[in-house]
Write a protein that holds these residues in place. Structure first.
Motif, PDB file in Angstrom:
ATOM      1  N   PRO A   3      65.229   9.386  37.483  1.00 26.97           N
ATOM      2  CA  PRO A   3      65.961  10.659  37.516  1.00 26.97           C
ATOM      3  C   PRO A   3      65.279  11.656  38.441  1.00 26.97           C
ATOM      4  O   PRO A   3      64.131  11.469  38.861  1.00 26.97           O
ATOM      5  N   GLY A   4      66.026  12.725  38.740  1.00 29.99           N
ATOM      6  CA  GLY A   4      65.442  13.783  39.568  1.00 29.99           C
ATOM      7  C   GLY A   4      66.129  13.913  40.910  1.00 29.99           C
ATOM      8  O   GLY A   4      67.352  14.021  41.008  1.00 29.99           O
ATOM      9  N   LYS A   5      65.337  13.878  41.965  1.00 30.62           N
ATOM     10  CA  LYS A   5      65.847  14.112  43.306  1.00 30.62           C
ATOM     11  C   LYS A   5      66.647  12.916  43.825  1.00 30.62           C
ATOM     12  O   LYS A   5      66.501  11.788  43.344  1.00 30.62           O
ATOM     13  N   THR A   6      67.432  13.211  44.837  1.00 31.04           N
ATOM     14  CA  THR A   6      68.175  12.149  45.514  1.00 31.04           C
ATOM     15  C   THR A   6      67.191  11.209  46.199  1.00 31.04           C
ATOM     16  O   THR A   6      66.279  11.651  46.904  1.00 31.04           O
ATOM     17  N   ARG A   7      67.377   9.914  45.970  1.00 26.21           N
ATOM     18  CA  ARG A   7      66.471   8.920  46.552  1.00 26.21           C
ATOM     19  C   ARG A   7      67.275   7.809  47.213  1.00 26.21           C
ATOM     20  O   ARG A   7      68.138   7.200  46.580  1.00 26.21           O
ATOM     21  N   TRP A   8      67.000   7.559  48.484  1.00 25.45           N
ATOM     22  CA  TRP A   8      67.644   6.471  49.223  1.00 25.45           C
ATOM     23  C   TRP A   8      66.741   5.240  49.187  1.00 25.45           C
ATOM     24  O   TRP A   8      65.537   5.331  49.438  1.00 25.45           O
TER      25      TRP A   8
END
Length: 393
Positions: free
Chosen positions: A347-352
């Motif tokens: 969870p949390g920030k957008t991660r690619w």
């Protein structure tokens, strides 16, 4: 010259008299109407599809050599040559075998009439249940618990609402003649003959089934329900390689969706939905559980801008028909797929995430197939492709 004339005569004779085995195969297993050997081979291998009202990519045509066909004619092995060009996949062979079975019961298949004679209807229903492998029930006019369960099984295998009742929709499917079933299977046999050959590991989305299947090293590893595009916003038929996963994605509202659904909404309404305008005046939705893409999406770049993703609208997976999206594919269990691919949600920030090994994704359209358990499955033609794709004569 005296050697050329017999050769020309022989070639003309082959052209005017198609191979009888090819003719029989064409009549039994296809919707082709070729009149020469070359026409028959061409149609059997590439199908006779009309893509004018189809959303997706055309299946690539395989080149059929006229010279090779003529040589096979002259050596008398044209039928064997053609069979080698057709698929050897389990799905194709088993669907062809099922078509043979339908032909074998054609003269004894008697669907119910539903004209007021309940006893006759029940006897006929039990008969078709036995013939179609749904249930082997005693030939009596009684409605038992086993009969009700058989109705449930029938509804599940035909993609109908599973309510154990023989209502209007179930009646419509039960009363169809076996000739209609044969034609439906033939159309799907054509599709099976031209779809791409699959590797050992891949994802298959079958639109009419509303399902996704992940195969790993040739074995089914994961299955789940999906939501596909509405009939007016159809999910396209195509294939690409999955390259990226995005966790906690931000949704940039496409212009077409913005114009139809959000252009006239107040900012207070949009804020309640978690939607905001960026500095360029484009509408977007922040990451989070309320985000329309859910918490993860799977990207296989394509010109349709279609991908698979999570969804906050979990209630839709309880419905038996699931054509509600704008064209993308919503997954019932996105984290299960994420884990199968070797990743754990954070969870949390957008991660690619860039996949170490790309995975082919095939989005296809099959309304009849033999599943991994050997059970024949039928589904309604939700986009009308059985009517649109095959030209009428």
């Amino acid at each position: 010259m005296k050697f050329i004339i017999p050769l020309l005569f022989s070639t003309l004779l082959f052209a005017l008299n198609p191979d009888p085995n090819l003719l029989r195969y064409q009549h039994r297993y296809s919707l082709c109407h070729g009149k020469t050997n070359y026409q028959i081979v061409q149609c059997l291998v590439n199908g006779n599809l009309d893509y004018s009202r189809f959303r997706g990519e055309r299946f690539p045509r395989k080149k059929i050599s006229r010279k090779a066909v003529q040589e096979a004619e002259q050596y008398g092995d044209l039928f064997e040559y053609t069979m080698q060009l057709l698929p050897q996949s389990r799905r194709y062979i088993e669907l062809r075998r099922y078509l043979d079975y339908l032909y074998s019961i054609r003269d004894i298949y008697r669907p119910p009439l539903f004209r007021g004679d309940q006893t006759d209807d029940i006897l006929r229903i039990k008969s078709i249940f036995r013939l179609l492998g749904v249930a082997d029930l005693p030939p009596d006019p009684y409605v038992s618990d086993a009969f009700v369960e058989a109705v449930k099984t029938y509804q599940r295998r035909w993609g109908l609402a599973v309510d154990r009742k023989i209502g209007p929709q179930t009646k419509r499917y039960m009363r169809q003649p076996i000739s209609a079933m044969i034609t439906k299977v033939k159309k799907n046999l054509v599709i099976e003959s031209i779809v791409h050959e699959k590797p050992a590991t891949y994802v298959l989305v079958n639109i009419p089934e509303f399902a996704m299947h992940y195969y790993e090293n040739g074995w089914p590893a994961l299955n789940m329900k999906v939501v596909v595009g509405k009939p007016k916003m159809r999910t396209p038929v195509f294939h690409r390689n999955m390259q990226y996963i995005v966790e906690n994605p931000r949704w940039n509202v496409p212009p077409s969706i913005y114009a139809k659904e959000y252009a006239n909404k107040s900012e207070s309404y949009l804020r309640k939905k978690g939607l905001f305008y960026n500095s360029d005046g484009k509408l977007y939705q922040r990451p989070g559980r309320r985000n329309s893409l859910g918490l993860v999406k799977f990207l296989f770049p394509n010109r349709f801008n279609v991908y698979m993703h999570d969804t906050p609208s979990k209630y839709l997976f309880k419905r038996y028909r699931r054509a509600y999206s704008h064209g993308c594919i919503r997954l019932e269990k996105p984290f299960a797929l994420l884990n199968k691919l070797g990743y754990t949600y954070r969870p949390g920030k957008t991660r690619w995430i860039t996949l170490k090994h790309t995975i082919p994704v095939y989005v296809e359209y099959h309304t009849v197939w033999v599943d991994d358990n050997g059970i024949v499955q039928f589904r309604p033609d939700i986009y009308g492709y059985e009517r649109k794709l095959f030209p009428r004569r």
